[in-house]
Design an enzyme around this catalytic site. Structure first.
Site, PDB file in Angstrom:
ATOM      1  N   LEU A  74       8.552   9.688  -3.909  1.00  0.00           N
ATOM      2  CA  LEU A  74       9.583   8.850  -4.510  1.00  0.00           C
ATOM      3  C   LEU A  74       9.271   8.495  -5.958  1.00  0.00           C
ATOM      4  O   LEU A  74      10.165   8.229  -6.747  1.00  0.00           O
ATOM      5  CB  LEU A  74       9.738   7.554  -3.702  1.00  0.00           C
ATOM      6  CG  LEU A  74      10.236   7.702  -2.267  1.00  0.00           C
ATOM      7  CD1 LEU A  74      10.166   6.362  -1.536  1.00  0.00           C
ATOM      8  CD2 LEU A  74      11.655   8.243  -2.242  1.00  0.00           C
ATOM      9  N   GLY A  77       3.321   4.924  -9.270  1.00  0.00           N
ATOM     10  CA  GLY A  77       3.072   3.620  -9.858  1.00  0.00           C
ATOM     11  C   GLY A  77       1.692   3.550 -10.466  1.00  0.00           C
ATOM     12  O   GLY A  77       0.963   4.549 -10.527  1.00  0.00           O
ATOM     13  N   GLY A  78       1.325   2.364 -10.927  1.00  0.00           N
ATOM     14  CA  GLY A  78       0.041   2.181 -11.575  1.00  0.00           C
ATOM     15  C   GLY A  78      -1.137   2.432 -10.658  1.00  0.00           C
ATOM     16  O   GLY A  78      -2.221   2.789 -11.116  1.00  0.00           O
ATOM     17  N   GLY A  80      -0.918   4.502  -7.817  1.00  0.00           N
ATOM     18  CA  GLY A  80      -0.797   5.714  -7.038  1.00  0.00           C
ATOM     19  C   GLY A  80       0.641   6.052  -6.688  1.00  0.00           C
ATOM     20  O   GLY A  80       1.571   5.313  -7.001  1.00  0.00           O
ATOM     21  N   PRO A  81       0.856   7.202  -6.003  1.00  0.00           N
ATOM     22  CA  PRO A  81       2.197   7.664  -5.664  1.00  0.00           C
ATOM     23  C   PRO A  81       2.785   6.928  -4.459  1.00  0.00           C
ATOM     24  O   PRO A  81       2.060   6.330  -3.657  1.00  0.00           O
ATOM     25  CB  PRO A  81       1.973   9.144  -5.341  1.00  0.00           C
ATOM     26  CG  PRO A  81       0.561   9.191  -4.823  1.00  0.00           C
ATOM     27  CD  PRO A  81      -0.194   8.160  -5.612  1.00  0.00           C
ATOM     28  N   VAL A  82       4.114   7.000  -4.346  1.00  0.00           N
ATOM     29  CA  VAL A  82       4.836   6.422  -3.216  1.00  0.00           C
ATOM     30  C   VAL A  82       5.659   7.534  -2.571  1.00  0.00           C
ATOM     31  O   VAL A  82       6.322   8.316  -3.262  1.00  0.00           O
ATOM     32  CB  VAL A  82       5.765   5.272  -3.664  1.00  0.00           C
ATOM     33  CG1 VAL A  82       6.511   4.687  -2.460  1.00  0.00           C
ATOM     34  CG2 VAL A  82       4.970   4.174  -4.371  1.00  0.00           C
ATOM     35  N   LYS A  96       2.900   3.721   0.195  1.00  0.00           N
ATOM     36  CA  LYS A  96       2.200   3.644  -1.086  1.00  0.00           C
ATOM     37  C   LYS A  96       0.764   4.124  -0.867  1.00  0.00           C
ATOM     38  O   LYS A  96       0.005   3.539  -0.098  1.00  0.00           O
ATOM     39  CB  LYS A  96       2.223   2.200  -1.594  1.00  0.00           C
ATOM     40  CG  LYS A  96       1.538   1.963  -2.916  1.00  0.00           C
ATOM     41  CD  LYS A  96       1.699   0.494  -3.295  1.00  0.00           C
ATOM     42  CE  LYS A  96       0.944   0.133  -4.550  1.00  0.00           C
ATOM     43  NZ  LYS A  96       1.092  -1.299  -4.877  1.00  0.00           N
ATOM     44  N   ASP A 193       2.787  -8.771 -12.808  1.00  0.00           N
ATOM     45  CA  ASP A 193       3.223  -7.437 -13.230  1.00  0.00           C
ATOM     46  C   ASP A 193       4.706  -7.226 -12.914  1.00  0.00           C
ATOM     47  O   ASP A 193       5.095  -6.188 -12.379  1.00  0.00           O
ATOM     48  CB  ASP A 193       2.372  -6.360 -12.571  1.00  0.00           C
ATOM     49  CG  ASP A 193       2.502  -5.013 -13.280  1.00  0.00           C
ATOM     50  OD1 ASP A 193       2.775  -5.001 -14.501  1.00  0.00           O
ATOM     51  OD2 ASP A 193       2.344  -3.971 -12.616  1.00  0.00           O
TER      52      ASP A 193
END
Length: 370
Positions: A74, A77-78, A80-82, A96, A193
């Site tokens: 999908l 992110g900071g 790792g992948p989702v 996540k 964040d």
């Protein structure tokens, strides 16, 4: 490998077809490596949360995500992948996968599980459970059909789906989620964040704040804290945090103000560059608003159909949120009041900070550590 399902009324329950559930409430699976890293504080939840945190084993996640296939990815992110996944019962999930390269990964994993397990609000993404097996650190969330706000807001085609009514609804939802974190939950949570990519949208475009890996809990009378390890995202980070490591609820207010400017303009703060002037989105917004030219700041896809006075008021509120002195920024309860009532007179903001550090680079999904 099958799963046992435990509940308060039935200790062990098999499905009629002989298969076992894919989920185990986390309190019943604190063994092995998981018990070494998570403690019983993860069990605390608000009274309005009737769910329970579950532990998923790795084989279940691999099956659900087709071995973390690229087709199921999908985004990134900071930490790792989702990935999108589907359990054998048909339930869709978002997984996540924390990066194995991150030295901070385990701490962020633990932090997110502990924090979000204690929180429940319609404008916060729901964490269904986790997996800590071998080198893998996985968080399992409810699946959000429309991914994240940035996917719509900064795409030249998809942004047209965000009319003023939808943008207003998204702004109000984010504000209510932050109000809950700061004032209404039994904890006082500083997100640290908040940004467009950390606002997820469900199938009805309702916003939900996500990613609590860097969030912090404040004590009842605590108003600010200091850290030598500064984490965050360029463009959203408040000056006193970037420069001095100071953070408070007013840090989130600042980030929320930046987010409001992005929603009003359709422009991304990180990497924004005005062709005629060297200025950030923040300084650009201030110059136009202060010169009485706020109309030029409004996203061109909505400028002909939106109520101009409402958008200008939103920009005004955003500028109040990004004041240089934290004491001059409103609380989240005041922000919600200003957003909901046109009868509230807004004070005049002063020029916000234009810190070069916060303008550097296009790093909307990048973190940095001092």
């Amino acid at each position: 490998m099958g799963f046992w399902y435990y509940s308060s009324s039935v200790r062990r329950k098999r499905n009629l077809d002989g298969d076992k559930s894919q989920e185990i409430p986390l309190r019943n699976n604190l063994s092995g490596s998981l018990s070494m890293h998570l403690d019983c504080s993860i069990y605390g939840r608000d009274d309005d949360n009737r769910g329970e945190m579950n532990y998923f084993n790795l084989s279940t996640i691999l099956t659900a995500t087709n071995n973390f296939s690229d087709a199921n990815k999908l985004g990134e992110g900071g930490f790792g992948p989702v990935y999108k996944g589907k359990l054998i019962n048909g339930k869709e999930i978002a997984v996540k996968r924390l990066s194995m390269k991150s030295k901070q990964g385990l701490e962020e994993f633990k932090n997110e599980v502990i924090l979000i397990a204690k929180l429940q609000h319609r404008n916060l993404v729901r964490l269904l459970g986790c997996c800590l097996e071998g080198e893998e650190k996985l968080l399992v969330y409810e699946y959000m059909a429309n991914t994240s706000l940035d996917v719509f807001l900064f795409d030249p085609k998809k942004c047209k789906e965000l009319d003023w009514a939808k943008r207003t609804s998204i702004v109000n939802g984010i504000a209510k989620g932050l109000l809950y974190l700061h004032e209404d939950s039994r904890l006082k949570i500083i997100h640290r964040d908040l940004k467009a990519s950390n606002v997820l949208l469900d199938d009805e475009m309702n916003p939900k704040i996500s990613d609590f890996g860097t969030a912090r809990i404040f004590g009842g009378n605590q108003i600010e804290a200091n850290t030598i390890r500064v984490v965050g995202t360029y463009g959203y980070m408040v000056p006193e945090y970037a420069m001095e490591g100071l953070f408070s609820i007013k840090s989130d207010i600042y980030s929320f103000g930046i987010l409001l400017l992005e929603i009003a303009s359709g422009k991304k703060n990180s990497g924004f560059y005005h062709p005629e002037r060297e200025e950030s989105l923040l300084s650009y917004a201030w110059r136009l608003w202060n010169d009485g030219k706020g109309l030029e700041f409004i996203d061109q896809t909505i400028v002909d159909t939106c109520p101009i006075s409402e958008v200008l008021r939103l920009i005004h509120i955003a500028l109040l949120c990004v004041q240089e002195d934290p004491n001059d920024r409103p609380t989240m309860s005041m922000v919600v009041l200003m957003l909901s009532s046109k009868l509230i007179n807004l004070p005049q903001p002063s020029a916000p900070p234009f810190t070069k550090l916060l303008q550097a680079g296009d790093a909307s999904s990048s973190y940095f550590y001092f």
